[in-house]
Write an enzyme that holds these catalytic residues in place. Structure first.
Site, short mmCIF file in Angstrom:
data_model
loop_
_atom_site.label_atom_id
_atom_site.label_comp_id
_atom_site.label_asym_id
_atom_site.label_seq_id
_atom_site.Cartn_x
_atom_site.Cartn_y
_atom_site.Cartn_z
N HIS A 70 0.83 -1.21 0.00
CA HIS A 70 0.00 0.00 0.00
C HIS A 70 0.86 1.26 0.00
O HIS A 70 2.08 1.21 0.20
CB HIS A 70 -0.95 0.00 1.20
CG HIS A 70 -0.27 0.01 2.55
ND1 HIS A 70 0.28 1.15 3.09
CD2 HIS A 70 -0.08 -0.98 3.46
CE1 HIS A 70 0.79 0.87 4.28
NE2 HIS A 70 0.59 -0.42 4.53
N CYS A 94 3.06 -5.08 6.66
CA CYS A 94 2.67 -4.64 5.33
C CYS A 94 3.86 -4.03 4.60
O CYS A 94 4.84 -3.60 5.21
CB CYS A 94 1.54 -3.62 5.41
SG CYS A 94 -0.06 -4.34 5.82
#
Length: 230
Positions: A172, A188
């Site tokens: 992301h 992440c």
């Protein structure tokens, strides 16, 4: 032919439009959007070869990455099929295999100590300006976090997100571009908003994503990158 968004200094925009718009409207950011494209030669090309065309946030433009972390094409021998995404965790790079011994490389932020992971996943979902719902384990560690945050420039997931398999992990964007190159996340993979927009347009649902262990280098000892800015 790609179309770029035009950006004008704020002072010029205010001068040009002062007195011609309602007061409430004058408080909104103005943007000149590209007109319709008359041709799109890239639409039949593989997604991983398509170039981006999106709005860049002011904060993203101001963030200057070190040269090694800037998006660039490098020599990268790989047996993986073109379009495969490889996360080089120890060196904080993300590669998109192009074939013929080349790859597109991005600088990334990865999990902090104790939060790295490895394995093979695939992109199962994609979202633009995604909402953020912290998982329960994160809320347990950080109870002050919001239970849900709507997508937008202030959202920590940034401009785009690509969800990996059935895990809680994503590739992301970020509203903290200064953290790229660091080990700061809960697992992440984070990218600048510029870069995640570029990657988002190159990968499709089902794209293979290989995440290398934190103690494994992505390339052989003979690997010598010869970068060209891209």
């Amino acid at each position: 032919m790609s179309t770029r968004c035009l950006r004008l200094p704020a002072a010029m925009i205010v001068a040009a439009f002062a007195g011609t718009m309602p007061a409430a409207a004058n408080q909104l950011p103005l943007m000149l959007l590209p007109g319709p494209q008359t041709d799109a030669p890239h639409i039949h090309a593989p997604l991983w070869r398509q170039a981006p065309a999106d709005v860049v946030t002011d904060g993203e433009e101001m963030a200057e990455l070190p040269a090694r972390l800037k998006r660039q094409v490098v020599d990268y021998p790989s047996r993986e099929a073109p379009g495969t995404v490889i996360i080089d965790t120890p060196n904080t790079y993300l590669y998109v295999v192009l074939g013929s011994g080349r790859a597109l490389r991005y600088g990334i932020g990865v999990g902090r100590e104790g939060f790295t992971w490895s394995g093979v996943q695939s992109v199962t979902r994609k979202a633009e300006w995604p909402d953020w719902t912290p998982p329960e384990e994160m809320l347990h560690r950080q109870p002050y976090l919001p239970r849900m945050m709507a997508g937008g420039p202030g959202n920590p997931l940034g401009a785009r997100a690509m969800y990996l398999g059935g895990t809680v992990y994503r590739i992301h964007g970020t509203n903290q571009p200064q953290t790229i190159g660091g080990r700061v996340s809960s697992g992440c993979i984070r990218m600048t908003n510029d870069d995640v927009i570029d990657l988002y347009r190159r990968v499709a649902i089902g794209t293979k994503v290989i995440v290398l262990p934190a103690d494994q280098r992505a390339a052989s000892p003979a690997y010598r990158p010869k970068p060209t800015l891209y």
